[in-house]
Design a protein around this motif. Structure first.
Motif, short mmCIF file in Angstrom:
data_model
loop_
_atom_site.label_atom_id
_atom_site.label_comp_id
_atom_site.label_asym_id
_atom_site.label_seq_id
_atom_site.Cartn_x
_atom_site.Cartn_y
_atom_site.Cartn_z
N VAL A 1 -22.55 -11.54 -44.37
CA VAL A 1 -22.80 -10.92 -45.54
C VAL A 1 -21.57 -10.42 -46.44
N ALA A 2 -20.23 -10.86 -46.28
CA ALA A 2 -19.15 -10.54 -46.94
C ALA A 2 -19.30 -10.94 -48.30
N GLY A 3 -19.99 -11.73 -48.83
CA GLY A 3 -20.23 -11.94 -50.25
C GLY A 3 -21.52 -11.41 -50.55
N MET A 4 -22.33 -10.97 -49.84
CA MET A 4 -23.64 -10.44 -50.12
C MET A 4 -23.70 -8.74 -50.36
N VAL A 5 -22.65 -8.18 -49.83
CA VAL A 5 -22.60 -6.87 -50.06
C VAL A 5 -21.03 -6.48 -50.73
N SER A 6 -21.22 -5.49 -51.61
CA SER A 6 -20.20 -5.04 -52.22
C SER A 6 -19.08 -4.59 -51.40
N GLY A 7 -17.92 -5.43 -51.47
CA GLY A 7 -16.86 -5.08 -50.58
C GLY A 7 -16.85 -5.70 -49.17
N GLY A 8 -17.97 -6.43 -48.97
CA GLY A 8 -17.98 -7.00 -47.57
C GLY A 8 -18.30 -5.77 -46.33
N LEU A 9 -18.33 -6.24 -45.30
CA LEU A 9 -18.61 -5.39 -44.21
C LEU A 9 -17.64 -5.70 -43.13
N PHE A 10 -17.00 -4.53 -42.09
CA PHE A 10 -16.27 -5.06 -41.00
C PHE A 10 -16.57 -4.17 -40.13
N ASN A 11 -16.40 -4.42 -38.79
CA ASN A 11 -16.66 -3.40 -37.55
C ASN A 11 -15.32 -3.54 -36.86
N VAL A 12 -15.26 -2.38 -35.98
CA VAL A 12 -14.25 -2.50 -34.93
C VAL A 12 -14.94 -2.02 -33.48
N THR A 13 -14.81 -3.05 -32.72
CA THR A 13 -15.30 -2.76 -31.21
C THR A 13 -14.10 -2.17 -30.48
N LEU A 14 -14.42 -1.08 -29.65
CA LEU A 14 -13.63 -0.11 -28.87
C LEU A 14 -14.17 -0.16 -27.53
N ASN A 15 -13.41 -0.64 -26.44
CA ASN A 15 -13.75 -0.67 -25.40
C ASN A 15 -12.86 0.14 -24.46
N GLY A 16 -12.87 0.41 -23.14
CA GLY A 16 -12.08 0.76 -22.12
C GLY A 16 -12.43 2.33 -21.84
N SER A 17 -11.30 3.20 -21.60
CA SER A 17 -11.38 4.51 -21.35
C SER A 17 -10.67 5.26 -22.29
N GLY A 18 -11.16 6.44 -22.69
CA GLY A 18 -10.42 7.28 -23.69
C GLY A 18 -11.61 7.86 -24.94
N ARG A 19 -10.73 8.72 -25.77
CA ARG A 19 -11.67 9.44 -26.60
C ARG A 19 -11.64 8.54 -27.93
N VAL A 20 -12.93 8.55 -28.85
CA VAL A 20 -13.14 7.78 -30.00
C VAL A 20 -13.82 8.84 -30.84
N ALA A 21 -13.30 9.04 -32.04
CA ALA A 21 -13.98 10.07 -33.03
C ALA A 21 -14.32 9.13 -34.20
N VAL A 22 -15.87 9.44 -34.52
CA VAL A 22 -16.48 8.59 -35.37
C VAL A 22 -17.05 9.59 -36.57
N THR A 23 -17.20 9.22 -37.60
CA THR A 23 -17.71 9.99 -38.79
C THR A 23 -19.14 9.50 -39.15
N SER A 24 -19.85 10.55 -39.77
CA SER A 24 -21.23 10.14 -40.20
C SER A 24 -21.15 11.09 -41.53
N HIS A 25 -22.11 10.74 -42.65
CA HIS A 25 -22.45 11.62 -43.59
C HIS A 25 -23.66 12.27 -43.07
N TYR A 26 -23.53 13.63 -42.92
CA TYR A 26 -24.64 14.57 -42.33
C TYR A 26 -24.85 14.10 -40.82
N GLU A 27 -26.10 14.71 -40.23
CA GLU A 27 -26.42 14.46 -39.04
C GLU A 27 -26.78 13.13 -38.57
N PRO A 28 -26.14 12.47 -37.48
CA PRO A 28 -26.62 11.13 -37.26
C PRO A 28 -27.82 10.88 -36.43
N LEU A 29 -28.58 10.02 -36.61
CA LEU A 29 -29.67 9.74 -35.58
C LEU A 29 -29.40 8.41 -34.68
#
Length: 229
Positions: free
Chosen positions: A132-160
């Protein structure tokens, strides 16, 4: 709008000195990091700090040539900074709501725009959405996190959170998709009739389909879209 004396306002909104967990939600939209060593955070997310803290942009070879190449491919959206030292660090991202996960040998994949911070004990890797890199403006990338520890994620308004079950796939808009189970591999598909029915922008016809067993977190907002309403 509520009325306060200055003293009342200070009492209502001041930082909580008693909290000393590594990641604390000081408010639903401000993360407090009680820094004892170092933390990785989204570049530009620092809004305040006290103590002796040094900030560095992610080094060119900090995480190896492979990740450097992928970072160059995905642009500045994936830029991280390392905060080192001791003190209290406050992070935020455009007023988005913050959720903290405590990984215990688990894995989660986060939309690159929605990753705020994570402990150095957490392993991570950037994954490109090449299809989808050429199909979505700016492309899309993800970060996969694993193991043990804290991760802080943001969302616009309340997530579902939507549950993915065997035989019951979940389909989402890529711009509204925040995170999902690390083992799930979304498939991308286009639906011209869906786009025509909605009469909306070009990205609307691209969908993410999740199959198997796990979860998907979505937000009531399409990142990258500007509404005319």
């Amino acid at each position: 709008m509520s009325e306060y004396s200055i003293q009342q306002f200070i009492e209502q909104t001041k930082q909580d000195e008693s909290e000393n967990d590594y990641f604390e939600l000081e408010t639903p939209r401000i993360l407090e990091v009680n820094l004892m060593d170092q933390v990785w955070a989204k570049a530009g997310s620092m809004i305040s700090y006290n103590g002796e803290i040094k900030f560095e942009r992610e080094g060119i070879l900090e995480h190896g040539v492979g990740r450097l190449f992928k970072k160059a491919m995905t642009g500045e959206g994936s830029a991280l900074m390392k905060a080192s030292g001791r003190g209290r660090l406050y992070l935020a991202d455009q007023g988005k709501k913050i959720t903290v996960f405590d990984l215990d040998g688990e894995s989660i994949t986060v939309n690159g725009n929605d990753l705020l911070a994570f402990e150095p004990s957490v392993e991570w890797d950037i994954k490109l959405m090449k299809k989808v890199a050429g199909m979505v403006s700016g492309g899309l990338f993800n970060v996969t996190l694993n193991g043990s520890g804290r991760v802080a994620v943001t969302s616009h308004y309340e997530p579902l959170t939507l549950l993915v079950k065997p035989g019951e796939s979940v389909i989402t808009d890529p711009h509204a998709t925040v995170a999902w189970s690390g083992h799930l591999e979304p498939e991308f598909r286009t639906d011209i009739s869906f786009k025509t029915l909605l009469g909306r922008g070009s990205g609307e016809s691209i969908q993410m389909e999740f199959k198997g067993e796990g979860f998907v977190i979505v937000q009531p907002f399409e990142e990258g879209h500007v509404s005319s309403e």
